[in-house]
Scaffold this motif. Structure first.
Motif, short mmCIF file in Angstrom:
data_model
loop_
_atom_site.label_atom_id
_atom_site.label_comp_id
_atom_site.label_asym_id
_atom_site.label_seq_id
_atom_site.Cartn_x
_atom_site.Cartn_y
_atom_site.Cartn_z
N HIS A 1 -7.96 10.74 -5.92
CA HIS A 1 -6.66 11.02 -5.30
C HIS A 1 -6.65 12.41 -4.69
CE1 HIS A 1 -2.50 12.70 -5.58
NE2 HIS A 1 -2.22 11.58 -4.97
N TRP A 2 -7.26 13.36 -5.43
CA TRP A 2 -7.27 14.74 -4.92
C TRP A 2 -8.16 14.84 -3.68
CZ3 TRP A 2 -11.17 18.58 -4.71
CH2 TRP A 2 -10.70 19.84 -4.29
N LEU A 3 -9.32 14.17 -3.71
CA LEU A 3 -10.22 14.22 -2.55
C LEU A 3 -9.54 13.62 -1.32
CD1 LEU A 3 -13.63 13.20 -4.16
CD2 LEU A 3 -12.99 15.43 -3.24
N ASP B 1 -12.35 4.43 -5.05
CA ASP B 1 -10.98 4.84 -4.70
C ASP B 1 -10.94 5.65 -3.42
OD1 ASP B 1 -10.16 3.56 -6.95
OD2 ASP B 1 -8.86 5.19 -7.64
N VAL B 2 -11.92 6.54 -3.25
CA VAL B 2 -11.94 7.32 -2.01
C VAL B 2 -12.16 6.40 -0.83
CG1 VAL B 2 -13.23 9.05 -0.71
CG2 VAL B 2 -12.71 9.45 -3.11
N ARG B 3 -13.07 5.44 -1.00
CA ARG B 3 -13.36 4.51 0.09
C ARG B 3 -12.11 3.71 0.44
NH1 ARG B 3 -18.59 1.41 -1.28
NH2 ARG B 3 -19.58 3.43 -1.19
N LEU B 4 -11.42 3.22 -0.60
CA LEU B 4 -10.18 2.46 -0.35
C LEU B 4 -9.17 3.31 0.39
CD1 LEU B 4 -9.57 0.47 -3.65
CD2 LEU B 4 -9.91 -0.45 -1.37
N ALA B 5 -9.04 4.57 -0.05
CA ALA B 5 -8.05 5.45 0.58
C ALA B 5 -8.38 5.66 2.04
CB ALA B 5 -8.00 6.79 -0.16
N PHE B 6 -9.67 5.87 2.34
CA PHE B 6 -10.02 6.16 3.73
C PHE B 6 -10.02 4.91 4.60
CE2 PHE B 6 -11.87 10.19 2.05
CZ PHE B 6 -11.04 11.02 2.77
N ARG B 7 -10.39 3.76 4.01
CA ARG B 7 -10.40 2.54 4.82
C ARG B 7 -9.00 2.14 5.22
NH1 ARG B 7 -14.98 -1.02 2.10
NH2 ARG B 7 -16.72 0.17 2.90
N GLN B 8 -8.09 2.20 4.24
CA GLN B 8 -6.70 1.89 4.60
C GLN B 8 -6.16 2.98 5.51
OE1 GLN B 8 -5.12 1.67 0.68
NE2 GLN B 8 -5.43 -0.53 0.52
N THR C 1 -4.08 5.08 5.40
CA THR C 1 -2.68 5.52 5.40
C THR C 1 -2.46 6.71 4.49
OG1 THR C 1 -2.32 3.80 3.79
CG2 THR C 1 -1.65 3.34 6.03
N ASP C 2 -3.10 6.72 3.32
CA ASP C 2 -2.78 7.76 2.32
C ASP C 2 -3.02 9.15 2.88
OD1 ASP C 2 -1.94 5.98 0.55
OD2 ASP C 2 -3.53 6.29 -0.94
N THR C 3 -4.26 9.40 3.33
CA THR C 3 -4.60 10.73 3.83
C THR C 3 -3.79 11.07 5.06
OG1 THR C 3 -6.81 10.37 2.99
CG2 THR C 3 -6.51 12.20 4.50
N LEU C 4 -3.73 10.10 5.97
CA LEU C 4 -3.06 10.36 7.24
C LEU C 4 -1.57 10.61 7.03
CD1 LEU C 4 -4.42 10.30 10.02
CD2 LEU C 4 -3.20 8.17 10.45
N MET C 5 -0.94 9.78 6.20
CA MET C 5 0.49 9.93 5.94
C MET C 5 0.77 11.25 5.26
SD MET C 5 2.28 6.48 4.60
CE MET C 5 2.69 7.34 3.10
N THR C 6 -0.07 11.58 4.27
CA THR C 6 0.14 12.84 3.55
C THR C 6 0.06 14.02 4.50
OG1 THR C 6 -0.89 11.81 1.62
CG2 THR C 6 -0.70 14.20 1.62
N LEU C 7 -0.98 14.02 5.34
CA LEU C 7 -1.15 15.14 6.27
C LEU C 7 -0.02 15.18 7.30
CD1 LEU C 7 -4.99 15.31 6.92
CD2 LEU C 7 -3.56 16.82 5.56
N ALA C 8 0.35 14.00 7.82
CA ALA C 8 1.41 13.96 8.82
C ALA C 8 2.71 14.48 8.23
CB ALA C 8 1.58 12.53 9.33
N PHE C 9 3.01 14.04 7.01
CA PHE C 9 4.23 14.51 6.35
C PHE C 9 4.19 16.02 6.15
CE2 PHE C 9 6.56 15.80 2.60
CZ PHE C 9 7.79 15.22 2.80
N PHE C 10 3.04 16.51 5.71
CA PHE C 10 2.84 17.94 5.48
C PHE C 10 3.17 18.74 6.74
CE2 PHE C 10 -0.57 21.36 4.62
CZ PHE C 10 0.33 22.14 3.91
N VAL C 11 2.57 18.31 7.86
CA VAL C 11 2.75 19.04 9.12
C VAL C 11 4.21 18.97 9.57
CG1 VAL C 11 2.11 19.12 11.55
CG2 VAL C 11 0.36 18.69 9.82
N ILE C 12 4.78 17.75 9.53
CA ILE C 12 6.15 17.60 10.04
C ILE C 12 7.13 18.38 9.18
CG2 ILE C 12 8.01 15.94 10.34
CD1 ILE C 12 5.89 13.94 11.24
#
Lengths: 245, 221
Positions: free
Chosen positions: B101-103, B11-18, B20-31
């Motif tokens: 998901h948390w990682l 799951d972590v690999r899928l999240a990082f390869r796509q 979007t999840d981490t990046l979108m979450t962080l981008a939303f957080f900052v904005i």
């Protein structure tokens, strides 16, 4: 469990429901009229709050009902999940909007009461806040219940949600109490204390009983409507099935 | 333990390869945090007063973004059914997916939080408390969120519904997370709030996977 099994037969339940319903309606209307008369006309105004104390006779029973309905919702959901009791699903589904309405009524009358007493429609008092959260929990339940094409799926999913919410209600209550004492001093504690004169207690108890009877009345109507809707759905399916043949 | 780690790794690999999840979450957080100075004005005192709370609310909303897909993709391609049929209890599967998901979301949020603290004029000596509170609080959010993510499988308009279901349940975490930061900013020990956050995490850890597994089972029937 024997007694619950006995009710599992919808035809038997409908018979009992039909017998109980007019009694519940009569009690609700009779006690409600008596309670309103005692509360709005016969009881004295409060020495501090004046006439606006009469909001209490609707507000406090409504708040009790909000918690009572959520308890009933969680119990019906537990029975539905554990014993797959066919009527428990319907009872839970029928209870949710009634509970949401009582919660809203408690919030609304609280707001109307707050304006003359505290000088504002809304304060982030711990009690008000936890009632508001309870209202959101009801809304979530109703939304989830209706979110599936298959009503059985909605019933099961929302039953799980009701139990999760039930476990969380005390935690939320506790955290909101903590939050409130952290953010603002207890400026809104109501005067009066636990002692309440019997001229005020009588209409309060009457209204509380009237609301309980009203709950029984409305929930029975809603369950009967759900059973009828299920029958119509089944008949329609049969009709389209035979037409397709 | 091996299949547990395998699910986490996948799951972590899928999240990082796509990506979007981490990046979108962080981008939303900052904005979301950056919007607040525009809303309330740039006075440093005001920002310092509300900074901790704003960072927490934004983190809470951001951690919800990827929640909808926690079980959704596996549910749609049938993988979730195979996981449910696996010899490993479904609760452990849930736990593995929540950890992944948390990682992918909660941990990055906690790492980025001090930077947003700077933007919101939060005193720097509070940063360790802010990060600790987020590290203790965000796993609870993921665990509670997993219940909601299981419940909305197959529902219409699941994303909006998920917010309505889990946001009220997030309130205790928010209350104690913010109180830890505020108490520390006033110069007192945040220990009590952090301990309660830890207690909430333990309770969620004990009860959440069971509720989420029940939710998934009724979706798979």
């Amino acid at each position: 469990m024997k007694r619950l099994d006995w009710f599992a037969n919808p035809a038997r339940f409908l018979k009992v429901a039909r017998a109980v319903q007019p009694w519940a309606a009569g009690i609700a209307l009779g006690l409600g009229a008596a309670g309103l008369y005692l509360g709005l006309v016969a009881s004295p105004p409060d020495y501090q709050q004046g006439e606006s104390v009469r909001i209490m006779y609707v507000h406090v029973p409504a708040a009790w009902m909000a918690l009572f309905c959520y308890t009933m919702l969680a119990m019906a959901s537990a029975v539905a999940l554990i014993w797959k009791h066919p009527l428990a699903d319907l009872a839970a589904k029928a209870t949710a909007p009634v509970g949401a309405a009582f919660t809203f009524l408690a919030l609304l009358t609280g707001s109307l009461w707050g304006k003359p007493m505290w000088g504002t429609w809304w304060v982030w008092d711990a009690r008000l806040t936890s009632m508001l959260v309870l209202f959101f929990l009801y809304l979530g339940y109703i939304a989830l219940n209706g979110a599936f094409d298959d009503p059985a799926r909605g019933a099961k999913a929302s039953a799980v949600l009701a139990l999760v919410g039930f476990v969380n209600v005390p935690i939320i209550k506790f955290s909101v109490d903590w939050w409130n004492t952290l953010h603002q001093p207890a400026s809104v504690l109501r005067a009066g204390g636990p002692a309440i004169h019997e001229s005020m207690l009588a209409p309060l108890v009457l209204m509380a009983l009237a609301f309980k009877a009203y709950y029984v009345w409305v929930v029975l109507i809603r369950i009967r409507a759900e059973i009828a809707a299920g029958k119509i759905r089944a008949a329609r399916l049969r009709a389209t099935g035979s037409a397709a043949l | 333990m091996k299949p547990f780690l395998a699910i986490v790794r996948r799951d972590v690999r899928l999240a990082f390869r796509q990506g979007t999840d981490t990046l979108m979450t962080l981008a939303f957080f900052v904005i979301a945090v950056v919007l607040f100075p525009f809303g309330v004005g740039p006075e440093p005192n005001v920002l310092a007063r509300i900074g901790g709370g704003v960072v927490w609310v934004a983190a809470l909303l951001a951690s919800m973004l990827a929640l909808e897909r926690l079980f959704q993709t596996d549910y749609e391609d049938g993988g979730l059914e195979l996981l449910a049929l696996a010899p490993m209890p479904l609760q452990i599967v849930v736990l593995a997916k929540v950890l992944a998901h948390w990682l992918a979301t909660g941990l990055p949020l906690a790492v980025v939080a001090p930077m947003l603290g700077v933007l919101m004029n939060v005193p720097p000596d509070v940063f360790p408390v802010l990060v600790a509170a987020l590290l203790l609080g965000t796993p609870t959010l993921s665990l509670i969120g997993a219940i909601g993510a299981g419940l909305i499988l197959g529902a219409r308009r699941g994303g909006v519904l998920l917010a309505l279901l889990v946001l009220p349940l997030f309130i205790p975490v928010l209350v104690f997370g913010v109180s830890a930061v505020e108490v520390a900013a006033q110069g007192f020990s945040p220990k009590a709030s952090l301990l309660i956050l830890g207690g909430l995490l333990l309770a969620a850890l004990a009860l959440g996977p069971w509720a989420a597994a029940a939710a998934i089972r009724q979706a798979l029937e």
